[in-house]
Design an enzyme around this catalytic site. Structure first.
Site, PDB file in Angstrom:
ATOM      1  N   GLN A 107       0.808  -1.208   0.000  1.00 30.74           N
ATOM      2  CA  GLN A 107       0.000   0.000   0.000  1.00 30.74           C
ATOM      3  C   GLN A 107       0.851   1.272   0.000  1.00 30.74           C
ATOM      4  OE1 GLN A 107      -3.613   0.058   0.083  1.00 30.74           O
ATOM      5  NE2 GLN A 107      -3.297  -2.083  -0.486  1.00 30.74           N
ATOM      6  N   LYS A 123       0.475   7.893   6.055  1.00 27.08           N
ATOM      7  CA  LYS A 123      -0.500   7.240   5.176  1.00 27.08           C
ATOM      8  C   LYS A 123      -1.545   8.273   4.773  1.00 27.08           C
ATOM      9  CE  LYS A 123       0.188   2.518   6.751  1.00 27.08           C
ATOM     10  NZ  LYS A 123      -0.412   1.230   7.173  1.00 27.08           N
ATOM     11  N   ASP A 142      -5.590   1.298   1.888  1.00 31.20           N
ATOM     12  CA  ASP A 142      -5.421   1.530   3.320  1.00 31.20           C
ATOM     13  C   ASP A 142      -6.264   2.722   3.764  1.00 31.20           C
ATOM     14  OD1 ASP A 142      -3.717  -0.555   3.800  1.00 31.20           O
ATOM     15  OD2 ASP A 142      -1.941   0.673   4.187  1.00 31.20           O
ATOM     16  N   TRP A 224       7.744   5.468  14.318  1.00 36.46           N
ATOM     17  CA  TRP A 224       8.643   4.342  14.038  1.00 36.46           C
ATOM     18  C   TRP A 224       9.201   3.812  15.355  1.00 36.46           C
ATOM     19  CZ3 TRP A 224       9.557   2.756   8.963  1.00 36.46           C
ATOM     20  CH2 TRP A 224      10.557   1.797   8.776  1.00 36.46           C
ATOM     21  N   LEU A 225       9.202   2.510  15.521  1.00 39.39           N
ATOM     22  CA  LEU A 225       9.758   1.926  16.736  1.00 39.39           C
ATOM     23  C   LEU A 225      11.278   2.098  16.768  1.00 39.39           C
ATOM     24  CD1 LEU A 225       7.626  -1.332  16.909  1.00 39.39           C
ATOM     25  CD2 LEU A 225       7.515   0.610  18.474  1.00 39.39           C
ATOM     26  N   ASP A 289      -6.907  -8.823   7.425  1.00 37.87           N
ATOM     27  CA  ASP A 289      -5.725  -8.817   6.567  1.00 37.87           C
ATOM     28  C   ASP A 289      -4.430  -9.053   7.329  1.00 37.87           C
ATOM     29  OD1 ASP A 289      -4.678  -8.467   3.902  1.00 37.87           O
ATOM     30  OD2 ASP A 289      -3.908  -6.520   4.509  1.00 37.87           O
ATOM     31  N   GLU A 294       4.459  -9.073  13.489  1.00 39.87           N
ATOM     32  CA  GLU A 294       5.817  -8.812  13.940  1.00 39.87           C
ATOM     33  C   GLU A 294       5.930  -8.950  15.453  1.00 39.87           C
ATOM     34  OE1 GLU A 294       5.483  -7.150   9.974  1.00 39.87           O
ATOM     35  OE2 GLU A 294       4.261  -6.778  11.759  1.00 39.87           O
TER      36      GLU A 294
END
EC number: 2.7.1.-
Length: 409
Positions: A107, A123, A142, A224-225, A289, A294
């Site tokens: 996506q 996004k 998305d 973001w991790l 979906d 993770e």
């Protein structure tokens, strides 16, 4: 009374005393756990509103440093997060210093670097709030607002396994294009009076760009991790085949969960219960979906299942895809803490809580009323599914205690 009779009587009284003591201790332990679940629920409800405020009291750290320190093997952020509003304010206001195509996937997304060096995933908006995505439950683009709603649902359920997400408006002409890489810049175009881009991804097409309203585009940004927590990707044991006419084993084998329980990492540790929690989470948001998931790398099944990529959600409020709940109704187990939290959210509490939690987001209203109503209806279906399990196997077999000390794993 003869000595033999006295001995027998004393033995009976001793057995009764032991059983009574064990019964009382068990009940006290369970009651204490339930009381703690109730206290945790009330703490969550009291902190639902997250006002986006730039102030960071009692610390000289940046918001990015604070958020990075929150991450531990079993949660992305702690239960008590007085700095959450400041971190989310930074996510939605800090200057964009670099923009690139998104990481690999199917996506459209963009990778942004914010002032201070923090990565976020952007996004873009593709649908109006009341647009209904027809077809398969995983159909369509998305949904950026789904990422925002899913993050707040994660807070409400007490999982704390989803990265932080907040809505943001970006000016593509003044904020993105001047700092965009050549790869991203090459996908920009103008459609009518609107600036658009189509990015780079498996399904990205020049004929299907995401377009701003003029130059201003609505979207979501996901934190973001930290790089010190590398991710490991796993195939979801209840993943779909995505092939017409070809069923996955779980779709026809009612004993499939027994086979899963014999394979690592589901044969021990918390991972299978995480799968059950995730099925409940996904059913509520309508996400069919989750073909992969993770965890943190080299965790040997001990770390959490991280709730990443929730954007294929809230597509059709009228579609309740029961197959998403397969891990729950096939395994017939659930954490006691999850069960207690779900019961606390019935009778309209879930809808009200989520609405309140999202009320300060920059893109509010995040969801349409029909999607909020669907959440309450789906919650009833989950509770009914668990009741069917307890009726069949008994509550002792279905309700599992799994209260691990999160920060010491």
């Amino acid at each position: 009374m003869k000595l033999k009779q006295r001995v027998v009587l004393l033995a009976i009284l001793l057995v009764i005393f032991i059983f009574t003591k064990v019964f009382l201790i068990d009940n006290l332990d369970t009651s204490a756990a339930n009381r703690e679940d109730q206290r945790a629920f009330h703490r969550m409800m009291a902190s639902l509103r997250v006002e986006l405020d730039p102030r960071l009291d009692h610390t000289l750290q940046s918001p990015w440093e604070i958020a990075a320190q929150w991450v531990v093997p079993r949660e992305v952020y702690p239960e008590e997060t007085p700095e959450l509003g400041a971190v989310m304010h930074a996510m939605t206001t800090k200057k964009i210093i670099k923009a690139d195509v998104g990481y690999k996937g199917t996506q459209l997304k963009a990778l942004l670097i914010l002032e201070g060096g923090q990565k976020v995933v952007f996004k873009p908006k593709r649908y109006a709030r009341d647009y209904v995505v027809e077809g398969e439950p995983y159909a369509g683009y998305d949904r950026h607002n789904a990422e925002v709603a899913a993050f707040h649902l994660d807070r409400i359920l007490g999982f704390r396994r989803a990265p932080l997400v907040v809505g943001r408006f970006v000016n593509l002409r003044t904020e993105i294009k001047p700092v965009a890489t050549e790869q991203l810049l090459g996908t920009f175009m103008t459609v009518g009076n609107n600036t658009c881009f189509y990015g780079k991804c498996y399904y990205c097409r020049e004929t299907e760009p995401a377009c701003a309203d003029g130059d201003v585009m609505e979207g979501s940004v996901t934190l973001w991790l930290p790089d010190v927590w590398p991710l490991q990707k796993h195939r979801h044991p209840w993943g779909r085949t995505y092939r017409e006419g070809k069923l996955a084993r779980w779709e026809y084998d009612e004993s499939y969960c027994d086979a899963v329980k014999k394979t690592s990492p589901y044969d021990s540790g918390p991972r299978l219960l995480d799968i059950i929690d995730t099925a409940i989470f996904d059913y509520l948001i309508g996400n069919a979906d989750r073909h992969h998931y993770e965890s943190f790398q080299d965790d040997e099944g001990a770390s959490m299942l991280i709730l990443l990529d929730n954007a294929k959600s809230f597509g059709n409020p009228a579609l309740d895809e029961r197959s998403i709940l397969a891990p729950l109704y096939q395994c017939c187990i659930i954490r006691v803490s999850t069960w207690n939290r779900l019961n606390s959210l019935k009778n309209g509490v879930l809808k009200s809580a989520l609405k309140t939690a999202m009320s300060h987001d920059p893109i509010s209203p995040v969801l349409s009323e029909s999607h909020l109503d669907a959440l309450d209806q789906r919650l009833l279906s989950i509770l009914a599914t668990v009741k069917q399990c307890t009726d069949q196997f008994g509550p002792d077999a279905v309700l599992v205690e799994d209260r691990m000390t999160l920060s010491h794993l």
